[in-house]
Design an enzyme around this catalytic site. Structure first.
Site, PDB file in Angstrom:
ATOM      1  N   GLU A 162       9.712 -12.079  16.392  1.00  0.00           N
ATOM      2  CA  GLU A 162       8.421 -12.753  16.417  1.00  0.00           C
ATOM      3  C   GLU A 162       8.586 -14.260  16.582  1.00  0.00           C
ATOM      4  O   GLU A 162       9.570 -14.848  16.141  1.00  0.00           O
ATOM      5  CB  GLU A 162       7.650 -12.453  15.135  1.00  0.00           C
ATOM      6  CG  GLU A 162       7.161 -11.029  15.130  1.00  0.00           C
ATOM      7  CD  GLU A 162       6.372 -10.676  13.885  1.00  0.00           C
ATOM      8  OE1 GLU A 162       5.421  -9.894  13.995  1.00  0.00           O
ATOM      9  OE2 GLU A 162       6.711 -11.177  12.795  1.00  0.00           O
ATOM     10  N   CYS A 199       7.587 -22.064  16.216  1.00  0.00           N
ATOM     11  CA  CYS A 199       8.484 -21.583  15.163  1.00  0.00           C
ATOM     12  C   CYS A 199       9.269 -20.416  15.762  1.00  0.00           C
ATOM     13  O   CYS A 199       8.692 -19.384  16.106  1.00  0.00           O
ATOM     14  CB  CYS A 199       7.633 -21.139  13.980  1.00  0.00           C
ATOM     15  SG  CYS A 199       8.583 -20.394  12.652  1.00  0.00           S
ATOM     16  N   CYS A 214      17.453 -10.353   8.868  1.00  0.00           N
ATOM     17  CA  CYS A 214      18.328 -11.347   8.223  1.00  0.00           C
ATOM     18  C   CYS A 214      19.177 -10.630   7.209  1.00  0.00           C
ATOM     19  O   CYS A 214      18.709  -9.709   6.546  1.00  0.00           O
ATOM     20  CB  CYS A 214      17.478 -12.425   7.543  1.00  0.00           C
ATOM     21  SG  CYS A 214      18.467 -13.748   6.814  1.00  0.00           S
ATOM     22  N   CYS A 227      17.013 -12.883   0.595  1.00  0.00           N
ATOM     23  CA  CYS A 227      16.275 -13.629  -0.429  1.00  0.00           C
ATOM     24  C   CYS A 227      15.104 -12.732  -0.853  1.00  0.00           C
ATOM     25  O   CYS A 227      14.368 -12.246  -0.003  1.00  0.00           O
ATOM     26  CB  CYS A 227      15.770 -14.955   0.135  1.00  0.00           C
ATOM     27  SG  CYS A 227      17.112 -15.935   0.835  1.00  0.00           S
ATOM     28  N   CYS A 273      11.358 -12.920   0.463  1.00  0.00           N
ATOM     29  CA  CYS A 273      11.147 -13.105   1.904  1.00  0.00           C
ATOM     30  C   CYS A 273      10.980 -11.756   2.598  1.00  0.00           C
ATOM     31  O   CYS A 273      11.802 -10.858   2.436  1.00  0.00           O
ATOM     32  CB  CYS A 273      12.339 -13.863   2.491  1.00  0.00           C
ATOM     33  SG  CYS A 273      12.323 -13.946   4.290  1.00  0.00           S
ATOM     34  N   GLU A 282      18.559 -16.303   9.743  1.00  0.00           N
ATOM     35  CA  GLU A 282      19.231 -17.501   9.227  1.00  0.00           C
ATOM     36  C   GLU A 282      19.958 -18.131  10.420  1.00  0.00           C
ATOM     37  O   GLU A 282      21.001 -17.619  10.863  1.00  0.00           O
ATOM     38  CB  GLU A 282      20.195 -17.090   8.105  1.00  0.00           C
ATOM     39  CG  GLU A 282      21.193 -18.155   7.703  1.00  0.00           C
ATOM     40  CD  GLU A 282      20.579 -19.522   7.423  1.00  0.00           C
ATOM     41  OE1 GLU A 282      19.672 -19.619   6.584  1.00  0.00           O
ATOM     42  OE2 GLU A 282      21.010 -20.503   8.060  1.00  0.00           O
ATOM     43  N   SER A 296      15.866 -24.943   9.701  1.00  0.00           N
ATOM     44  CA  SER A 296      15.789 -24.580   8.287  1.00  0.00           C
ATOM     45  C   SER A 296      16.894 -23.592   7.954  1.00  0.00           C
ATOM     46  O   SER A 296      17.095 -22.605   8.653  1.00  0.00           O
ATOM     47  CB  SER A 296      14.424 -23.952   7.987  1.00  0.00           C
ATOM     48  OG  SER A 296      14.385 -23.472   6.657  1.00  0.00           O
ATOM     49  N   SER A 319      16.288 -24.454   2.282  1.00  0.00           N
ATOM     50  CA  SER A 319      15.535 -23.581   1.385  1.00  0.00           C
ATOM     51  C   SER A 319      16.134 -23.735  -0.006  1.00  0.00           C
ATOM     52  O   SER A 319      17.081 -23.036  -0.353  1.00  0.00           O
ATOM     53  CB  SER A 319      15.652 -22.133   1.853  1.00  0.00           C
ATOM     54  OG  SER A 319      14.932 -21.964   3.041  1.00  0.00           O
ATOM     55  N   LEU A 320      15.581 -24.653  -0.780  1.00  0.00           N
ATOM     56  CA  LEU A 320      16.142 -24.932  -2.111  1.00  0.00           C
ATOM     57  C   LEU A 320      15.598 -23.908  -3.119  1.00  0.00           C
ATOM     58  O   LEU A 320      16.347 -23.156  -3.720  1.00  0.00           O
ATOM     59  CB  LEU A 320      15.805 -26.365  -2.528  1.00  0.00           C
ATOM     60  CG  LEU A 320      16.411 -26.805  -3.852  1.00  0.00           C
ATOM     61  CD1 LEU A 320      17.926 -26.874  -3.778  1.00  0.00           C
ATOM     62  CD2 LEU A 320      15.833 -28.145  -4.301  1.00  0.00           C
ATOM     63  N   HIS A 321      14.311 -23.929  -3.321  1.00  0.00           N
ATOM     64  CA  HIS A 321      13.571 -22.959  -4.146  1.00  0.00           C
ATOM     65  C   HIS A 321      13.913 -22.970  -5.632  1.00  0.00           C
ATOM     66  O   HIS A 321      13.144 -22.445  -6.437  1.00  0.00           O
ATOM     67  CB  HIS A 321      13.670 -21.529  -3.589  1.00  0.00           C
ATOM     68  CG  HIS A 321      13.272 -21.434  -2.142  1.00  0.00           C
ATOM     69  ND1 HIS A 321      12.179 -22.095  -1.630  1.00  0.00           N
ATOM     70  CD2 HIS A 321      13.836 -20.800  -1.084  1.00  0.00           C
ATOM     71  CE1 HIS A 321      12.072 -21.850  -0.337  1.00  0.00           C
ATOM     72  NE2 HIS A 321      13.073 -21.076   0.023  1.00  0.00           N
ATOM     73  N   ASN A 332       3.651 -16.813   0.390  1.00  0.00           N
ATOM     74  CA  ASN A 332       2.868 -15.944   1.256  1.00  0.00           C
ATOM     75  C   ASN A 332       3.165 -14.510   0.881  1.00  0.00           C
ATOM     76  O   ASN A 332       4.280 -14.037   1.051  1.00  0.00           O
ATOM     77  CB  ASN A 332       3.213 -16.199   2.719  1.00  0.00           C
ATOM     78  CG  ASN A 332       2.727 -17.557   3.159  1.00  0.00           C
ATOM     79  OD1 ASN A 332       1.576 -17.915   2.935  1.00  0.00           O
ATOM     80  ND2 ASN A 332       3.607 -18.332   3.762  1.00  0.00           N
ATOM     81  N   CYS A 380       5.171 -18.511   6.997  1.00  0.00           N
ATOM     82  CA  CYS A 380       6.585 -18.436   6.625  1.00  0.00           C
ATOM     83  C   CYS A 380       6.877 -17.219   5.782  1.00  0.00           C
ATOM     84  O   CYS A 380       6.162 -16.917   4.848  1.00  0.00           O
ATOM     85  CB  CYS A 380       6.952 -19.601   5.715  1.00  0.00           C
ATOM     86  SG  CYS A 380       7.012 -21.123   6.537  1.00  0.00           S
TER      87      CYS A 380
HETATM   88  N1  SAH Z   1      16.522 -18.446   7.068  1.00  0.00           N
HETATM   89  C1  SAH Z   1      16.064 -19.765   7.083  1.00  0.00           C
HETATM   90  C2  SAH Z   1      14.858 -19.996   7.970  1.00  0.00           C
HETATM   91  C3  SAH Z   1      13.759 -18.970   7.976  1.00  0.00           C
HETATM   92  S1  SAH Z   1      12.705 -18.880   6.611  1.00  0.00           S
HETATM   93  C4  SAH Z   1      15.805 -20.244   5.683  1.00  0.00           C
HETATM   94  O1  SAH Z   1      15.811 -19.449   4.770  1.00  0.00           O
HETATM   95  O2  SAH Z   1      15.635 -21.457   5.522  1.00  0.00           O
HETATM   96  C5  SAH Z   1      11.675 -20.329   6.691  1.00  0.00           C
HETATM   97  C6  SAH Z   1      11.164 -20.767   5.320  1.00  0.00           C
HETATM   98  O3  SAH Z   1      10.202 -19.849   4.782  1.00  0.00           O
HETATM   99  C7  SAH Z   1      12.277 -20.841   4.284  1.00  0.00           C
HETATM  100  O4  SAH Z   1      12.165 -21.996   3.491  1.00  0.00           O
HETATM  101  C8  SAH Z   1      12.010 -19.619   3.458  1.00  0.00           C
HETATM  102  O5  SAH Z   1      12.610 -19.713   2.214  1.00  0.00           O
HETATM  103  C9  SAH Z   1      10.514 -19.590   3.430  1.00  0.00           C
HETATM  104  N2  SAH Z   1       9.951 -18.312   3.004  1.00  0.00           N
HETATM  105  C10 SAH Z   1      10.535 -17.103   3.068  1.00  0.00           C
HETATM  106  N3  SAH Z   1       9.711 -16.168   2.558  1.00  0.00           N
HETATM  107  C11 SAH Z   1       8.574 -16.796   2.164  1.00  0.00           C
HETATM  108  C12 SAH Z   1       7.345 -16.344   1.606  1.00  0.00           C
HETATM  109  N4  SAH Z   1       7.104 -15.061   1.364  1.00  0.00           N
HETATM  110  N5  SAH Z   1       6.393 -17.278   1.349  1.00  0.00           N
HETATM  111  C13 SAH Z   1       6.612 -18.574   1.641  1.00  0.00           C
HETATM  112  N6  SAH Z   1       7.744 -19.045   2.190  1.00  0.00           N
HETATM  113  C14 SAH Z   1       8.733 -18.167   2.454  1.00  0.00           C
HETATM  114 FE1  SF4 Z   2      16.955 -14.870   5.501  1.00  0.00          FE
HETATM  115 FE2  SF4 Z   2      15.743 -17.258   5.238  1.00  0.00          FE
HETATM  116 FE3  SF4 Z   2      14.471 -14.965   4.576  1.00  0.00          FE
HETATM  117 FE4  SF4 Z   2      16.503 -15.848   3.081  1.00  0.00          FE
HETATM  118  S1  SF4 Z   2      14.509 -16.885   3.385  1.00  0.00           S
HETATM  119  S2  SF4 Z   2      16.174 -13.713   3.748  1.00  0.00           S
HETATM  120  S3  SF4 Z   2      17.851 -16.742   4.611  1.00  0.00           S
HETATM  121  S4  SF4 Z   2      15.122 -15.569   6.596  1.00  0.00           S
END
Ligand code: SAH
Ligand code: SF4
Length: 354
Positions: free
Chosen positions: A95, A108, A115, A119, A122, A172, A203, A225-227, A301, A344
């Site tokens: 996508e 984007c 992936c 995480c 996600c 990723e 990212s 992606s710190l979180h 989200n 995202c």
């Molecule tokens: N793999 C990379 C890039 C893709 S994700 C990464 O992890 O950085 C892009 C961004 O969306 C990242 O910061 C990710 O952590 C965030 N993300 C993933 N799932 C999400 C969700 N359900 N709600 C909000 N942001 C999310």
């Molecule tokens: Fe992969 Fe980024 Fe999603 Fe983590 S947040 S599972 S690294 S796409």
């Protein structure tokens, strides 16, 4: 995947190919003029003779992606579902999202189908990993959006062109280093998409040796992606932290070359009772280097089956206010395309017919 692809050929390469096919080399520039506008459909290339089109079709990959569907959100965001055009392979889907604002249009892009990093918050991470995209497949997403904007122009005063790219779609990017670096070089090439490093953001969840190489070879804007700024929490939320922890991440970020007046973005998805506590906030404040980094607070989200809940707006605002009061740049990311699951972490391809 050794067949050359129109989406990734340079002028020199295509001129050489034209010569080996016994065709005039000047046709290469004509074909690439179309391609650079986003047009990969040979039928639309009006000044190209049929003999050239037939030869291209027979010898190189012309269209790496096949558009399966396009959805438009109420806010102008567009989400595209593509099938990868790979001969002899089961269909794989990815996508791409276009996010228009008043003065910029951001694509984007996805870098992998699925992936591996898992995480837990996600949606993409819950999908089966189906492999790396080629540089041509990555860049072709941008071309497809450009072509779509020519055919179906943007309304309501929204920016109708591609001005920015974010590697924030599925996958990723730094786990697909070779093809992603190649795609960066194509996006930045002066005789191709000619985007400056300041208009591209990658990212990553934090693959440190790759970030170091990115800084050396393609120092685009970096988002991490710190979180969580607490190791035990980040080990769960971003499992790659078990390999590359916060201390090593800190060192790596300190060394990343920044463009003038740019900052590294620390992405922080706000999860209720998980990383939105006072302890988490204090750890975050301690972690950030305000001169070089800014915090982007992301609303979670939701998606069907997710085990997390997003933080309340009041909590997100408190985080933002406190960070700002400590001299840290902080923004709350507006969620775009939520109504079509284009935001995202919501990208997960639903295979047709299943
Ligand atoms: N793999 C990379 C890039 C893709 S994700 C990464 O992890 O950085 C892009 C961004 O969306 C990242 O910061 C990710 O952590 C965030 N993300 C993933 N799932 C999400 C969700 N359900 N709600 C909000 N942001 C999310
Ligand atoms: Fe992969 Fe980024 Fe999603 Fe983590 S947040 S599972 S690294 S796409």
């Amino acid at each position: 995947m050794n067949t050359p692809s129109l989406a990734s050929l340079s002028l020199t390469e295509l001129r050489k190919l034209m010569q080996t096919w016994g065709l005039p080399a000047f046709r290469a520039q004509q074909v690439l003029d179309w391609r650079n506008k986003g047009i990969l459909d040979l039928n639309a290339m009006k000044n190209i003779p049929t003999a050239v089109k037939v030869t291209l079709e027979e010898n190189i990959q012309v269209q790496p992606l096949q558009l399966v569907s396009k959805q438009k959100s109420n806010d102008g965001t567009r989400k595209y579902l593509f099938a990868l055009n790979r001969a002899g392979q089961a269909k794989k889907y990815i996508e791409t999202v276009f996010i228009p604002e008043e003065s910029r249009g951001t694509v984007c892009i996805s870098s992998q189908a699925g992936c591996v990093l898992d995480c837990p918050f996600c949606h993409t991470g819950t999908q089966k990993f189906e492999g790396n995209l080629t540089a041509a497949e990555i860049v072709a997403q941008v071309l497809a959006v450009k072509a779509d904007l020519l055919a179906d122009s943007m309304m309501n005063g929204l920016y109708p062109h591609v001005s920015h790219i974010v590697y924030m779609g599925m996958g990723e990017p730094l786990a697909n280093e070779h093809e992603v670096f190649q795609s960066l070089s194509l996006l930045m090439a002066t005789d191709y998409l000619h985007l400056s490093r300041r208009r591209i953001t990658l990212s990553t969840s934090g693959l440190l040796p790759q970030i170091e190489r990115l800084g050396k070879d393609f120092p685009v804007n970096l988002a991490i992606s710190l979180h969580s700024a607490i190791n035990e929490h980040r080990n769960i939320l971003v499992p790659i932290n078990q390999k590359y922890d916060l201390i090593s991440l800190r060192k790596c970020l300190n060394a990343y070359p920044l463009a003038k007046s740019r900052h590294i973005t620390l992405e922080y998805v706000m999860l209720q009772d998980v990383n939105d506590t006072e302890e988490s906030l204090q750890a975050l404040i301690k972690f950030v280097t305000p001169e070089r980094e800014r915090v982007n607070l992301i609303r979670f989200n939701s998606y069907p089956g997710s085990i997390y809940q997003g933080s309340a707006t009041s909590v997100i605002n408190k985080f933002a206010k406190t960070l700002i009061s400590k001299g840290i740049r902080a923004t709350v990311r507006r969620s775009r395309g939520d109504d079509i699951m284009a935001a995202c972490g919501q990208l997960k391809t639903v295979k047709l017919g299943e």
